[in-house]
Enzyme design. Structure first.
Site, short mmCIF file in Angstrom:
data_model
loop_
_atom_site.label_atom_id
_atom_site.label_comp_id
_atom_site.label_asym_id
_atom_site.label_seq_id
_atom_site.Cartn_x
_atom_site.Cartn_y
_atom_site.Cartn_z
N VAL A 81 29.34 17.70 14.57
CA VAL A 81 29.90 16.65 13.41
C VAL A 81 30.21 17.62 12.27
O VAL A 81 29.32 18.16 11.72
CB VAL A 81 28.75 15.56 13.36
N TRP A 132 8.42 26.90 10.81
CA TRP A 132 9.41 25.86 11.80
C TRP A 132 9.21 24.61 11.51
O TRP A 132 9.69 23.84 12.43
CB TRP A 132 9.35 26.41 13.06
N HIS A 133 8.72 24.00 10.52
CA HIS A 133 8.38 22.56 10.41
C HIS A 133 9.10 22.02 9.12
O HIS A 133 8.56 21.33 8.01
CB HIS A 133 6.95 22.29 9.95
C1 LIG Z 1 9.99 27.20 17.13
C2 LIG Z 1 9.64 25.88 16.64
C3 LIG Z 1 8.42 25.41 16.99
C4 LIG Z 1 7.79 24.27 16.83
N1 LIG Z 1 6.74 24.19 17.53
C5 LIG Z 1 6.21 22.50 17.03
C6 LIG Z 1 5.03 22.11 17.86
O1 LIG Z 1 4.42 22.91 18.60
N2 LIG Z 1 4.79 20.93 17.39
C7 LIG Z 1 5.25 20.14 16.58
O2 LIG Z 1 4.86 18.80 16.54
N3 LIG Z 1 6.47 20.54 16.10
C8 LIG Z 1 6.82 21.79 16.21
N4 LIG Z 1 8.14 22.26 15.61
C9 LIG Z 1 8.68 21.23 14.87
C10 LIG Z 1 9.44 20.06 15.70
O3 LIG Z 1 10.24 20.60 16.66
C11 LIG Z 1 10.32 19.26 14.62
O4 LIG Z 1 9.90 19.08 13.46
C12 LIG Z 1 11.20 18.14 15.27
O5 LIG Z 1 11.93 18.66 16.39
C13 LIG Z 1 12.24 17.70 14.42
O6 LIG Z 1 12.85 16.85 14.80
P1 LIG Z 1 14.32 16.48 14.40
O7 LIG Z 1 14.91 15.27 15.04
O8 LIG Z 1 14.26 15.91 12.78
O9 LIG Z 1 15.50 17.62 14.42
P2 LIG Z 1 15.54 18.38 15.49
O10 LIG Z 1 14.59 18.28 16.80
O11 LIG Z 1 15.92 19.88 15.02
O12 LIG Z 1 16.94 17.79 16.21
C14 LIG Z 1 18.18 18.09 15.36
C15 LIG Z 1 19.52 17.96 16.40
O13 LIG Z 1 20.67 17.76 15.68
C16 LIG Z 1 21.60 18.56 16.07
N5 LIG Z 1 22.58 18.97 15.18
C17 LIG Z 1 22.44 19.49 13.92
N6 LIG Z 1 23.54 19.75 13.34
C18 LIG Z 1 24.53 18.96 13.97
C19 LIG Z 1 25.87 18.56 13.85
N7 LIG Z 1 26.64 18.89 12.60
N8 LIG Z 1 26.63 17.85 14.52
C20 LIG Z 1 25.82 17.51 15.82
N9 LIG Z 1 24.74 17.61 16.42
C21 LIG Z 1 24.04 18.45 15.24
C22 LIG Z 1 20.73 19.92 16.58
O14 LIG Z 1 21.40 20.57 17.41
C23 LIG Z 1 19.50 19.32 17.26
O15 LIG Z 1 19.84 18.94 18.46
C24 LIG Z 1 8.55 23.23 16.09
C25 LIG Z 1 9.83 23.60 15.45
C26 LIG Z 1 10.45 25.13 15.98
C27 LIG Z 1 11.88 25.24 15.40
#
Ligand SMILES: Cc1cc2nc3c(=O)[nH]c(=O)nc-3n(C[C@H](O)[C@H](O)[C@H](O)COP(=O)(O)OP(=O)(O)OC[C@H]3O[C@@H](n4cnc5c(N)ncnc54)[C@H](O)[C@@H]3O)c2cc1C
Length: 672
Positions: free
Chosen positions: A331, A602-603
């Site tokens: 997007v 990564w948070h």
């Molecule tokens: C390496 C790593 C290890 C982690 N380990 C842990 C753990 O053990 N325990 C824990 O609680 N948390 C952990 N976290 C943190 C946790 O995963 C995140 O806090 C959580 O996933 C955030 O959710 P979210 O929906 O905000 O974002 P995300 O899960 O990152 O989802 C965002 C989504 O939007 C999509 N997106 C982005 N921009 C666009 C666009 N322009 N168009 C279409 N799609 C798009 C992305 O591809 C992605 O799929 C970790 C994170 C990482 C990176």
């Protein structure tokens, strides 16, 4: 077909497979190198030798005694079974069907809700909203289905620099991440269905009761710990209420499997913490956690990742005609009504070439994560007016989008063992590989995870800790190169390696539970394909530095316990030229160390902060609606006004659960 053992200078490879293609072998080498704690450089130097061996189709016939063929058949069957099991570990039916071809062929209809991002939050909201068959949802995701390495949660670190990851670096900052490559902090996030939860450590925590009391004090009085707990119970119990042909989303939680060989390390750390007066935590979800534990809930089952994308989205999507998912669709812009008062849809680029638009009749819901959601708002004209003006972006609303970026961060402390301890079995051992692929057991299915929550600034009885100690894992002698996984500079890793000598190491990471330092996300250019500017500012606030200093002193106290002394555990002096000009172990020395080695956890959260109407720092109101713009809501980790006490995936899941309830409530008259 081939198979061979090769003994290299410091590690052993075991290669299996049926294709001798260079790509397959190269991938195998990289994965094995990472999990063996060896470097890519080692691998590359041995690669030509290995590839020659791999391409030698007579390698399997090197036995010196004759054979009638039955032994060879058994071995072939074993390899065939492992390879088949590997391929069957995950399959397309676990994930939603891709609606892209149909969209290209037939065009896109209008949807009630268009959700951007199928990560943690997007998966939950899409799943909950479409439980109502009258609500039509389109979920647009930039990535594709997760690869096999995501399924094997112990291999998730091998995704950090893969096409399944947003690989953004922070802007250089002389005050932090100086020990990292190019002096820049690294901000990997998942770019695939499941988002970051498809590459995470799978730990699932809720945070502390007082986190939500603080949110209330910040004006978010519609949010409470009690409600989070209620949503958590609902999420866990969902599977008990489901009807087979109408499954509903559910959080799957199990504790990490511990192998027998982990017990010695667990006892060592738990004994030390107990000597320091910290209790054993048996329930990490009770909201008042101070102490140590090795009973850690995680989204895993039988050695496999159970992200909410799988359990909320994949599990339900194929039974719901009212839910469409489009993958590899980035997007680029939110579309607005002619008077700019309402979001009416989004524009996206499909498979890097087709530019499409889709209409949202009720709302556009942003779930692109705490870096990409603010980026998309800025690209669409919602953000600080000066910044938008400087990039000639037409302004829709002047809001503090992208501010308040924060993360727990983590400071590695490395301790050196004075005597031997049981080492974890290598994941790359043939037995480990066979155990995992044939039975989902063994080192690839297990994780020693020990964590502590301490209050560095008050007595242990305070129920609101300020520091999270994680990892507590062993780095076997000779494997210090594995620190490269953290993006540390070569000379730092080499320094650790030479200081370790022939001893094994214990690594402990300290994360700030309530960091004060704040960064921001901005646009590099108006081009939506350009990576964002991330100003991380880790631990630039003196209060954060002091908490980290107290963490160092805490670990030094651990070294004085009988448990640690029994193993001769002592802090390793990591050679860092600038810091070594200061007296070792002085406060100034550690401040310098923090500047070099306090790195991202990564948070990321907080960049579209929720707040009361009167809060000039807020981007969204308590119902997560963007202020001053109709039809637009944020539903992901970006809305947290302050980060919660512990890993962020659990709280993000619950934010999304609450968002779904609020959205349904706000639209109940129109959508019934
Ligand atoms: C390496 C790593 C290890 C982690 N380990 C842990 C753990 O053990 N325990 C824990 O609680 N948390 C952990 N976290 C943190 C946790 O995963 C995140 O806090 C959580 O996933 C955030 O959710 P979210 O929906 O905000 O974002 P995300 O899960 O990152 O989802 C965002 C989504 O939007 C999509 N997106 C982005 N921009 C666009 C666009 N322009 N168009 C279409 N799609 C798009 C992305 O591809 C992605 O799929 C970790 C994170 C990482 C990176």
């Amino acid at each position: 077909m081939f198979n061979s053992y090769l003994t290299c200078t410091n590690f052993r490879f075991f290669i299996w497979g049926f294709s001798s293609s260079t790509a397959t072998v190269a991938l195998t080498l990289v994965v094995i190198a990472v999990i063996s704690g060896t470097t890519l450089a080692n691998v590359i130097s041995d690669a030509s030798k290995l590839l020659t061996a791999a391409n030698d189709t007579t390698a399997h016939a090197r036995c010196t005694t004759s054979a009638v063929g039955s032994a060879e058949a058994l071995v072939s069957n074993l390899f065939a079974a492992i390879n088949t099991a590997k391929c069957e570990l995950t399959n397309a039916s676990q994930w939603p069907a891709d609606f892209a071809d149909e969209a290209l062929r037939e065009g896109l209809e209008k949807y009630d809700f268009v959700i951007v991002g199928a990560g943690t939050a997007g998966s939950v909201v899409a799943s909950r909203l479409t439980e109502n068959p009258r609500i039509k949802v389109l979920l647009v995701e930039a990535g594709e289905d997760p690869p096999i390495e995501s399924e094997i949660f112990t291999l998730s670190s091998t995704l950090h620099h893969s096409p399944y990851t947003w690989t953004d670096f922070g802007e250089p900052n002389p005050n932090c991440c100086q020990g990292m490559q190019q002096h820049r902090c690294y901000w990997p996030r998942g770019k695939m269905v499941g988002g970051s939860s498809s590459m995470s450590g799978s730990i699932f925590l809720l945070g502390n009761k007082e986190d939500f009391d603080r949110w209330r004090l910040l004006g978010c009085d519609k949010w409470s710990w009690e409600e989070m707990k209620f949503l958590y119970e609902k999420a866990l119990k969902a599977s008990q209420h489901e009807v087979v042909d109408k499954p509903v989303g559910t959080v799957v939680l199990n504790q990490f499997d511990h192998l027998e060989e982990h017990n010695e390390l667990a006892q060592l750390v738990l004994n030390a913490s107990s000597e320091l007066g910290l209790r054993y935590i048996s329930d990490l979800s009770d909201g008042t956690i101070v102490g140590y534990t090795d009973a850690i809930p995680a989204n895993i089952e039988k050695g496999r990742r159970m992200s909410v994308a799988k359990t909320y989205l994949g599990q339900v999507s194929r039974t719901r005609p009212n839910l469409h998912v489009i993958k590899k669709a980035m997007v680029t812009k939110i579309l607005f009504s002619s008077d700019n008062s309402r979001a009416v849809g989004v524009e996206f680029i499909l498979r890097n070439r087709h530019r499409l638009k889709v209409a949202a009749m009720s709302e556009v819901l942003l779930a692109a994560g705490a870096i990409n959601s603010p980026k998309l708002l800025l690209q669409s004209g919602i953000g600080p007016s000066e910044h938008l003006k400087s990039l000639r972006i037409n302004q829709i609303a002047d809001l503090p989008v992208g501010n308040n970026l924060h993360d727990h961060g983590m400071l590695p402390l490395i301790l050196k063992f004075g005597r031997e301890i049981n080492l974890p079995s290598s994941m790359a051992e043939p037995q480990s590989v066979a155990d995992y692929f044939l039975r989902q057991t063994g080192p690839l299915a297990a994780s020693i995870s020990i964590m502590g929550f301490i209050n560095t600034n008050a007595s242990n009885s305070s129920q609101y800790p300020d520091l999270h100690l994680v990892s507590h894992t062993i780095v076997p002698a000779g494997a210090a190169d594995s620190f490269k996984f953290l993006q540390l500079r070569d000379e730092i890793v080499a320094g650790i390696s030479s200081a370790a000598g022939n001893k094994s190491l214990l690594q402990i990471y300290g994360s700030l539970l309530r960091p004060r330092s704040r960064g921001k996300v901005r646009l590099r250019s108006a081009d939506p394909q350009a990576p964002p500017l991330i100003y991380n500012n880790y631990a630039t606030e003196p209060a954060d530095q002091l908490t980290l200093l107290r963490y160092v002193r805490f670990v030094q106290r651990m070294c004085t316990t009988a448990a640690f002394r029994n193993y001769g555990l002592q802090l390793l002096h990591v050679p860092i030229e600038e810091c070594d000009r200061l007296p070792y172990d002085s406060d100034d020395y550690w401040m310098c160390y923090i500047k070099y080695l306090y790195i991202g956890a990564w948070h990321p959260v907080g960049t579209c902060r929720m707040g009361a109407y009167t809060d000039s720092h807020a981007v969204v109101d308590q119902r997560l609606r963007v202020r001053g713009v109709n039809g637009l809501r944020l539903v992901d980790a970006s809305i947290m006004p302050e980060i919660t006490s512990g890993n962020t995936n659990g709280p993000t899941t619950l934010i999304a659960e609450k968002a779904a309830v609020m959205i349904e409530d706000d639209w109940k008259e129109e959508l019934t």
